[in-house]
Design an enzyme around this catalytic site. Structure first.
Site, PDB file in Angstrom:
ATOM      1  N   GLN A 134      23.799  36.064  38.272  1.00 19.82           N
ATOM      2  CA  GLN A 134      24.724  37.130  38.666  1.00 19.82           C
ATOM      3  C   GLN A 134      26.079  36.438  38.758  1.00 19.82           C
ATOM      4  O   GLN A 134      26.372  35.749  39.732  1.00 19.82           O
ATOM      5  CB  GLN A 134      24.302  37.750  40.001  1.00 19.82           C
ATOM      6  CG  GLN A 134      25.358  38.635  40.659  1.00 19.82           C
ATOM      7  CD  GLN A 134      25.813  39.804  39.790  1.00 19.82           C
ATOM      8  OE1 GLN A 134      25.028  40.409  39.071  1.00 19.82           O
ATOM      9  NE2 GLN A 134      27.110  40.093  39.809  1.00 19.82           N
ATOM     10  N   GLY A 264      23.001  47.504  39.823  1.00 14.13           N
ATOM     11  CA  GLY A 264      23.002  47.057  38.441  1.00 14.13           C
ATOM     12  C   GLY A 264      24.161  46.129  38.207  1.00 14.13           C
ATOM     13  O   GLY A 264      25.075  46.045  39.026  1.00 14.13           O
ATOM     14  N   MET A 265      24.102  45.389  37.101  1.00 11.64           N
ATOM     15  CA  MET A 265      25.233  44.565  36.684  1.00 11.64           C
ATOM     16  C   MET A 265      25.414  44.797  35.196  1.00 11.64           C
ATOM     17  O   MET A 265      24.471  44.649  34.412  1.00 11.64           O
ATOM     18  CB  MET A 265      24.976  43.088  36.996  1.00 11.64           C
ATOM     19  CG  MET A 265      26.102  42.154  36.538  1.00 11.64           C
ATOM     20  SD  MET A 265      27.688  42.517  37.347  1.00 11.64           S
ATOM     21  CE  MET A 265      28.836  42.051  36.052  1.00 11.64           C
ATOM     22  N   ASN A 267      26.187  43.539  32.481  1.00 20.63           N
ATOM     23  CA  ASN A 267      26.275  42.471  31.494  1.00 20.63           C
ATOM     24  C   ASN A 267      26.241  43.089  30.091  1.00 20.63           C
ATOM     25  O   ASN A 267      25.383  43.917  29.804  1.00 20.63           O
ATOM     26  CB  ASN A 267      25.143  41.469  31.716  1.00 20.63           C
ATOM     27  CG  ASN A 267      25.253  40.811  33.078  1.00 20.63           C
ATOM     28  OD1 ASN A 267      26.332  40.384  33.481  1.00 20.63           O
ATOM     29  ND2 ASN A 267      24.155  40.774  33.818  1.00 20.63           N
ATOM     30  N   HIS A 290      26.169  54.701  35.136  1.00 25.03           N
ATOM     31  CA  HIS A 290      27.236  53.845  35.667  1.00 25.03           C
ATOM     32  C   HIS A 290      27.358  52.547  34.851  1.00 25.03           C
ATOM     33  O   HIS A 290      28.441  52.200  34.380  1.00 25.03           O
ATOM     34  CB  HIS A 290      26.951  53.539  37.138  1.00 25.03           C
ATOM     35  CG  HIS A 290      27.992  52.680  37.787  1.00 25.03           C
ATOM     36  ND1 HIS A 290      29.044  53.210  38.505  1.00 25.03           N
ATOM     37  CD2 HIS A 290      28.177  51.344  37.796  1.00 25.03           C
ATOM     38  CE1 HIS A 290      29.826  52.233  38.927  1.00 25.03           C
ATOM     39  NE2 HIS A 290      29.312  51.080  38.524  1.00 25.03           N
ATOM     40  N   GLU A 291      26.248  51.859  34.691  1.00 29.04           N
ATOM     41  CA  GLU A 291      26.307  50.566  33.984  1.00 29.04           C
ATOM     42  C   GLU A 291      26.722  50.766  32.526  1.00 29.04           C
ATOM     43  O   GLU A 291      27.474  49.971  31.975  1.00 29.04           O
ATOM     44  CB  GLU A 291      24.967  49.833  34.081  1.00 29.04           C
ATOM     45  CG  GLU A 291      24.475  49.578  35.505  1.00 29.04           C
ATOM     46  CD  GLU A 291      25.518  48.992  36.433  1.00 29.04           C
ATOM     47  OE1 GLU A 291      26.385  48.231  35.973  1.00 29.04           O
ATOM     48  OE2 GLU A 291      25.487  49.310  37.645  1.00 29.04           O
ATOM     49  N   HIS A 294      30.426  51.154  32.055  1.00 27.79           N
ATOM     50  CA  HIS A 294      31.159  49.878  32.055  1.00 27.79           C
ATOM     51  C   HIS A 294      31.361  49.325  30.638  1.00 27.79           C
ATOM     52  O   HIS A 294      32.196  48.451  30.439  1.00 27.79           O
ATOM     53  CB  HIS A 294      30.404  48.830  32.877  1.00 27.79           C
ATOM     54  CG  HIS A 294      30.721  48.846  34.336  1.00 27.79           C
ATOM     55  ND1 HIS A 294      32.007  48.724  34.817  1.00 27.79           N
ATOM     56  CD2 HIS A 294      29.923  48.944  35.433  1.00 27.79           C
ATOM     57  CE1 HIS A 294      31.973  48.747  36.147  1.00 27.79           C
ATOM     58  NE2 HIS A 294      30.720  48.892  36.547  1.00 27.79           N
ATOM     59  N   ASP A 368      34.130  38.793  46.546  1.00 22.81           N
ATOM     60  CA  ASP A 368      32.998  39.667  46.877  1.00 22.81           C
ATOM     61  C   ASP A 368      33.298  40.536  48.106  1.00 22.81           C
ATOM     62  O   ASP A 368      32.691  41.592  48.282  1.00 22.81           O
ATOM     63  CB  ASP A 368      31.715  38.850  47.114  1.00 22.81           C
ATOM     64  CG  ASP A 368      31.150  38.270  45.806  1.00 22.81           C
ATOM     65  OD1 ASP A 368      31.549  38.751  44.721  1.00 22.81           O
ATOM     66  OD2 ASP A 368      30.330  37.342  45.875  1.00 22.81           O
ATOM     67  N   TYR A 376      35.295  52.008  44.204  1.00 26.82           N
ATOM     68  CA  TYR A 376      34.476  52.907  43.400  1.00 26.82           C
ATOM     69  C   TYR A 376      34.888  54.368  43.635  1.00 26.82           C
ATOM     70  O   TYR A 376      35.234  55.089  42.709  1.00 26.82           O
ATOM     71  CB  TYR A 376      32.992  52.772  43.774  1.00 26.82           C
ATOM     72  CG  TYR A 376      32.364  51.431  43.454  1.00 26.82           C
ATOM     73  CD1 TYR A 376      31.464  51.315  42.404  1.00 26.82           C
ATOM     74  CD2 TYR A 376      32.629  50.300  44.206  1.00 26.82           C
ATOM     75  CE1 TYR A 376      30.860  50.107  42.103  1.00 26.82           C
ATOM     76  CE2 TYR A 376      32.038  49.079  43.908  1.00 26.82           C
ATOM     77  CZ  TYR A 376      31.155  48.993  42.860  1.00 26.82           C
ATOM     78  OH  TYR A 376      30.562  47.783  42.569  1.00 26.82           O
TER      79      TYR A 376
HETATM   80 ZN   LIG Z   1      30.092  49.119  38.546  1.00 23.06          ZN
END
Ligand SMILES: [Zn+2]
Length: 598
Positions: A134, A264-265, A267, A290-291, A294, A368, A376
């Site tokens: 991450q 989620g991330m 990537n 959402h992911e 991105h 962070d 958001y």
């Molecule tokens: Zn996001």
């Protein structure tokens, strides 16, 4: 490309800029380290500058070599600076005239902040270990010496070795679709910021969902995941209709073990997702919307510093709801928007004024810390206010143009504001005067004219919650089982903050709340149970906290627990069991709430 001051990086991209990284890494599960090298191709922006400066955190650097054009490698006398608790240490490698490559031999340490190493017992299959990264915000530097500032974009390739029975995947092309063998090669031809570098390795299977989408997961959950996320292709088509072509070729999803600290991330090409959204009824798939969003906001147009994080997340939350509207209808999108505004108001109640500013100053802080709900939801409301004022047609055309104008670039809040003035506000000065830009971007709280999304379906649920609270409705008259997840959450949120145990028991008996396997519902119920001192839910609370490491859930539950002395004792006991299974980022968060175990 002008250099931008980034308070979270030592790098010198205004002088020497990394353009490409070639990784060669071995995954050593027993030692919990990655070992190998990275070969960086450099752009000598200022040819007179005599060094490249990289970011590192807790890396063991074995050596550095430089070269002109990739031949005649010569050992370089590198210098590793003093480590800072937040930033790590700068790595300076001197360059000779003409040098355009630097190769660093290194290995990570078991506690690397950007990697989590899971024992077999912490996986679904319980037979093989698992590794995942991450990197956002500034954790890429804990597994690769790199210019870890989002203003620097690079392409990458990698060779990764694992034990032969395991599979490795990365945020790149070349993922193996279930093939094993222990050696894997990846290539990412699009330029991305370092925080989108990602790797995972474990007992990972694959299921295809469409020509360009698929799911990676442990074999026991791969089919269920593919069913849950089967609308992904429709979501992509919806997003493309609105914002232009998907520019990353494939879109796959990697479902991680439950300790993944985030929902989620994003990537690129390979979203990392928590298994806590596998509800069995697609009710939590807005996370995938959402992911996926991105892929435009964040990965294609990227925040240049963490101060501009809202450009990533506010835009993405707005687009997420537009995708949900296209695929699941306006009612579903309205429900998400209403709950989002509730989340925002709660967050504003908790945050200090400076943290309520979209263009937040994070000097001296861990980036962070800026990852609250605020960027958001406030960012999304800001875009929604523009949509409402200028009309959907004009605003959609503006956004689509924005993605084209800034594609594969990293931008500041100021760049967006200039673009907005030029391409939207200037076309209609009357409406432009009604946009309180400063209040949205530079002030705490919410402007008076912030949109108030509404949902008749949620209003009806709120009235039912009131009726039950006032003793006017029996539980068996409430169609809880027929409601969507969003309606169930609304119902629980609209009950009094605390209820007598007998009333909690009445709800529990009617709706099976303590046993709910929908994690959003379970979370809301467990929070209520703590506030109301409802003891029958406590074993489920402990199971929840030990088996799930998603920060959105565990942070509020621990915060609620530590309010009383008995709760604090319970929090310490549960945390002692849960902590070894949490991700370093979650550990850092919960340590601050509960205290580090002795
Ligand atoms: Zn996001």
């Amino acid at each position: 490309m002008r250099p931008i001051r980034d308070v979270h990086s030592y790098a010198n991209p205004g002088e020497t800029r990394v353009a490409h990284a070639a990784l060669d890494l071995e995954v050593l599960f027993r030692e919990r380290i990655l070992r190998g090298s990275v070969d960086l191709s450099l752009d000598r922006v200022d040819p007179s500058a005599a060094a490249v400066v990289l970011d590192t955190r807790g890396l063991d650097v074995h050596g550095a070599e430089t070269s002109a054009g990739g031949s005649g490698w010569t050992a370089a006398r590198f210098e590793l600076g003093t480590a800072d608790a937040i930033l790590g240490a700068g790595l300076t490698v001197p360059l000779r005239r003409g040098d355009d490559r630097v190769r660093i031999a290194y290995q990570t340490r078991p506690g690397a902040s950007g990697l989590q190493w899971l024992e077999p017992a912490q996986t679904a299959g319980r037979r093989h270990p698992f590794l995942f990264s991450q990197s956002q915000a500034i954790h890429a530097r804990s597994w690769i010496p790199i210019q870890d500032t989002p203003q620097v974009r690079l392409t990458y390739e990698a060779r990764v070795r694992t034990p032969p029975e395991l599979t490795a995947v990365m945020s790149a092309g070349g993922n193996p679709e279930g093939r094993r063998g222990g050696e894997y090669r990846f290539a990412m031809p699009q330029r991305i910021p370092a925080y989108l570098l990602a790797i995972a390795a474990g007992d990972i299977g694959f299921a295809s969902m469409s020509r360009r989408t698929g799911v990676y997961a442990e074999p026991s959950v791969v089919e269920a995941s593919a069913r849950e996320f089967e609308d992904t292709e429709r979501m992509m088509e919806a997003a493309e209709r609105l914002y232009g072509p998907y520019r990353w070729e494939r879109y796959d999803i990697l479902v991680l073990p439950p300790s993944f600290p985030f929902g989620g991330m994003e990537n690129p090409r390979l979203t990392f997702a928590t298994p806590t959204v596998l509800a069995g009824d697609k009710s939590l798939v807005s996370l995938i919307a959402h992911e996926l969003a991105h892929s435009w906001s964040g990965n294609l147009v990227t925040n240049a510093t963490w101060r501009d994080f809202w450009l990533n997340e506010g835009f993405t939350t707005y687009i997420e709801r537009r995708i949900v509207e296209e695929v699941y209808g306006a009612d579903a999108a309205s429900m998400e928007a209403v709950l989002g505004r509730q989340d925002l108001e709660e967050e504003i109640g908790r945050l200090d004024d400076p943290d309520e500013i979209l263009h937040i100053d994070l000097t001296g802080r861990d980036p962070d810390d800026g990852a609250t709900r605020l960027p958001y939801e406030k960012g999304s409301l800001f875009l929604r206010s523009l949509e409402e004022l200028f009309g959907r047609e004009r605003f959609d055309a503006y956004l689509r143009g924005y993605f084209d104008r800034f594609a594969f670039r990293s931008i500041l809040t100021e760049d967006f504001l200039d673009d907005l003035r030029t391409h939207l506000l200037a076309s209609d000065e009357g409406r432009a005067r009604r946009v309180p830009l400063d209040a949205w971007i530079e002030a705490p709280g919410l402007p008076e004219e912030a949109p108030r999304p509404s949902s008749p379906a949620l209003d009806a649920v709120a009235r039912i919650a009131e009726d039950w609270s006032a003793g006017r409705a029996a539980p068996d008259s409430i169609p809880f089982g027929k409601w969507s997840t969003q309606q169930r959450i609304q119902f629980l949120r609209r009950l009094p903050t605390t209820l007598p145990p007998a009333r909690m028991a009445e709800l529990d008996a009617a709706f099976g709340l303590t046993g709910s396997r929908n994690n959003e519902v379970a979370f809301q119920w467990l929070l209520m149970s703590l506030r109301s001192g409802y003891a029958p839910a406590l074993p489920r609370l402990e199971e929840f906290l030990v088996s799930i490491g998603r920060r959105k859930y565990i942070k509020p539950l621990y915060e609620e627990l530590v309010r009383t002395p008995e709760g604090l004792a319970r929090a310490r006991a549960v945390y002692a069991r849960a902590r070894p299974g949490y991700h370093p980022i979650a550990v850092d968060t919960v340590d601050r709430i509960v205290g580090q175990p002795a």
